[in-house]
Design a protein around this motif. Structure first.
Motif, PDB file in Angstrom:
ATOM      1  N   PRO A  61      -9.685  10.726   7.159  1.00  0.00           N
ATOM      2  CA  PRO A  61      -9.432  10.744   8.600  1.00  0.00           C
ATOM      3  C   PRO A  61     -10.175  11.868   9.305  1.00  0.00           C
ATOM      4  O   PRO A  61     -10.358  12.954   8.758  1.00  0.00           O
ATOM      5  N   LEU A  62     -10.599  11.595  10.511  1.00  0.00           N
ATOM      6  CA  LEU A  62     -11.219  12.587  11.377  1.00  0.00           C
ATOM      7  C   LEU A  62     -10.326  12.704  12.607  1.00  0.00           C
ATOM      8  O   LEU A  62     -10.256  11.781  13.420  1.00  0.00           O
ATOM      9  N   PHE A  63      -9.598  13.804  12.724  1.00  0.00           N
ATOM     10  CA  PHE A  63      -8.648  13.965  13.815  1.00  0.00           C
ATOM     11  C   PHE A  63      -9.361  14.522  15.039  1.00  0.00           C
ATOM     12  O   PHE A  63     -10.024  15.568  14.970  1.00  0.00           O
ATOM     13  N   VAL A  64      -9.224  13.808  16.149  1.00  0.00           N
ATOM     14  CA  VAL A  64     -10.003  14.119  17.348  1.00  0.00           C
ATOM     15  C   VAL A  64      -9.091  14.446  18.528  1.00  0.00           C
ATOM     16  O   VAL A  64      -7.913  14.076  18.557  1.00  0.00           O
ATOM     17  N   ASP A  65      -9.653  15.123  19.517  1.00  0.00           N
ATOM     18  CA  ASP A  65      -8.882  15.598  20.666  1.00  0.00           C
ATOM     19  C   ASP A  65      -9.016  14.684  21.880  1.00  0.00           C
ATOM     20  O   ASP A  65      -9.100  15.164  23.009  1.00  0.00           O
ATOM     21  N   TYR A  66      -9.052  13.401  21.663  1.00  0.00           N
ATOM     22  CA  TYR A  66      -9.110  12.456  22.772  1.00  0.00           C
ATOM     23  C   TYR A  66      -8.394  11.171  22.385  1.00  0.00           C
ATOM     24  O   TYR A  66      -8.106  10.938  21.208  1.00  0.00           O
ATOM     25  N   LYS A  67      -8.107  10.359  23.396  1.00  0.00           N
ATOM     26  CA  LYS A  67      -7.349   9.127  23.214  1.00  0.00           C
ATOM     27  C   LYS A  67      -8.246   7.908  23.396  1.00  0.00           C
ATOM     28  O   LYS A  67      -9.398   8.025  23.803  1.00  0.00           O
TER      29      LYS A  67
END
Length: 369
Positions: free
Chosen positions: A57-63
Motif C-alpha cells: 500500500p501507498l498511503f496518500v494525503d488526498y481523497k
C-alpha cells in the motif's frame, strides 16, 4: 504478474467493497499489488488486509476525485510504470497523467449521472461526463458489471464497443460463510422488512415508505432502513412523517458490515425498489444470508435474477404493497422463492468471476497491440 489497483475508493460504499474484495482475491492468486489508499484509512486498511500478502500500500494525503489527487497521483503512476504490468481503476478516476503506452483497465458500474433523474447538479454531471469520456479514451479495456451497463455505455459512446468486457460482481465471503454468524443475537427483536442502500432519488426508497403506510395495519412488520444519508433530515425523513409511519421505522446510519449481516440474517423480506442500477449487489447478499428478496421490475434486475425474481412496478406503491402482503402472508411461497433465489445466485461464483479477471489481465499483458 504485477498490477496497480487504485484504492482511493476504499471504504466508499459499493465501489469500496468492489475494490476490497477484488484486491484480496487477486493477492490470493499470487498477484503482486501496488495500491494508493487515503492515509486517514491506514488503520482500517491494515486491519482489513492483515492476513493478505502480496500487497504494497501507498498511503496518500488526498481523497478520490480531489484536485490534489488528480495532479499528485500522476507522479505515483509515473514511478510505477516500469514496475507493473497494468493499471486497474475500479472507477473512472484517472489522474491528470496516465502512462499512455501501459495497459489501463477501468470499471464502469453505471452511468446514472447522465440520466435525468440524477439530482446532484449540472456541474457534477459535467465533471462525470468529462472523467468518463477521458477514462474511456485512455483505457485499453472497459469492464462493465452487467450487460445493461454495457448497452447503456455503447448507446452513448458507440466507438468503444470493442473495448468492453462484461464481468459480473460476486458476493463477498463474509456474506457467504454463514457459520461465522450462526449464533449472533438479532439486533431487531420485532419482525421487519429490510432496505439496505443510500437514499439517492434513483434508489426510490420513498416508494417503500409509502407502501409501508398502506400495509401497516395488515402486517406486524417494521421497516428497517440501513445505509448512508447525506444530511440530518432528508426527503425520506420528511415523507416518513407525512405518511405517519414514524413508529414503524428503525434506522441504522452508515452501519458496518457486521450490522448489515445481522440485519440480513433476521429480516423476513428484503426490498430493492431502485429505478436504475448498474448491477444490484445487496439482493444477492440478502439471499446469501437466507433472506428472500423482492425487486423492482427493471431490466438489469431481470438480467441478474431472471425467473427467480419476484418483481413489482417501481412506480406503483399499491403494487409493492400487494407483493409485500402476499409474500409475508404465505410462508410456503416465501420459502419457495428463497430456494429459487439461492439456486440463481450460484451463477455469480466468486472463483469463476475471478478467473474472468485473470484471463482478461493475461490477454492484455500478452497482447501485441
Amino acid at each position: 504478474m504485477k498490477i496497480y489497483i487504485d484504492g482511493l475508493f476504499y471504504r466508499a460504499s459499493g465501489i469500496g467493497r468492489y475494490y476490497e474484495t477484488l484486491t484480496k482475491e487477486f493477492a490470493k492468486r499470487g498477484i503482486k499489488i501496488y495500491t494508493c489508499v487515503p492515509r486517514d484509512l491506514k488503520i482500517e486498511f491494515e486491519k482489513d488486509f492483515a492476513d493478505t500478502n502480496n500487497i504494497e500500500p501507498l498511503f496518500v494525503d488526498y481523497k478520490k476525485f480531489s484536485l490534489r489527487g488528480f495532479l499528485v497521483q500522476s507522479k505515483i503512476l509515473g514511478s510505477l510504470q516500469r514496475k507493473v504490468d497494468l493499471f486497474f481503476f475500479p472507477h473512472i478516476n484517472l489522474p491528470y497523467y496516465v502512462p499512455e503506452r501501459k495497459n489501463i483497465i477501468i470499471t464502469i458500474h453505471d452511468i446514472i449521472p447522465l440520466y435525468p433523474i440524477y439530482t446532484q447538479g449540472i456541474l457534477k454531471r459535467k465533471i462525470f461526463y468529462f472523467l468518463l469520456k477521458r477514462a474511456l479514451k485512455y483505457s485499453k479495456k472497459v469492464i462493465c458489471v452487467s450487460n445493461f451497463v454495457a448497452g447503456d455505455l455503447i448507446k452513448n459512446f458507440s466507438s468503444i464497443s470493442q473495448k468492453i468486457k462484461v464481468i459480473y460482481e460476486f458476493v463477498d465471503d463474509k456474506f457467504v460463510k454463514q457459520e461465522t454468524y450462526q449464533n449472533i443475537k438479532r439486533l431487531v427483536e420485532k419482525p421487519y422488512i429490510l432496505y439496505v442502500g443510500n437514499r439517492k432519488r434513483h434508489k426510490n426508497l420513498g416508494l417503500l415508505v409509502k407502501a409501508l403506510a398502506k400495509v401497516k395495519n395488515k402486517i406486524p412488520h417494521y421497516l428497517v432502513i440501513a445505509g448512508r444519508k447525506d444530511k440530518g433530515k432528508d426527503e425520506v425523513d420528511i415523507l416518513i412523517e407525512e405518511v405517519w409511519v414514524q413508529e414503524r421505522i428503525i434506522q441504522y446510519l452508515n452501519p458496518p458490515d457486521n450490522i448489515i449481516i445481522n440485519l440480513f440474517k433476521y429480516a423476513d423480506l428484503f426490498v430493492f425498489p431502485s429505478l436504475i442500477e448498474g448491477f444490484g449487489l445487496p439482493p444477492l447478499e440478502a439471499v446469501s444470508l437466507g433472506c428472500p428478496v423482492i425487486l423492482s421490475d427493471i431490466s438489469v434486475l431481470r438480467e441478474i435474477f431472471g425467473d427467480a425474481g419476484f418483481y413489482f412496478n417501481p412506480y406503483d406503491e399499491d403494487d409493492l404493497a400487494n407483493v409485500i402482503v402476499k409474500l409475508l402472508s404465505d410462508s410456503n411461497l416465501k420459502n419457495e422463492l428463497l430456494c429459487r433465489q439461492k439456486q440463481r445466485i450460484k451463477i455469480f461464483s466468486k472463483e469463476k468471476i475471478i478467473d474472468q479477471y485473470i484471463s482478461l489481465f493475461d490477454e492484455l499483458i500478452n497482447s501485441k497491440l
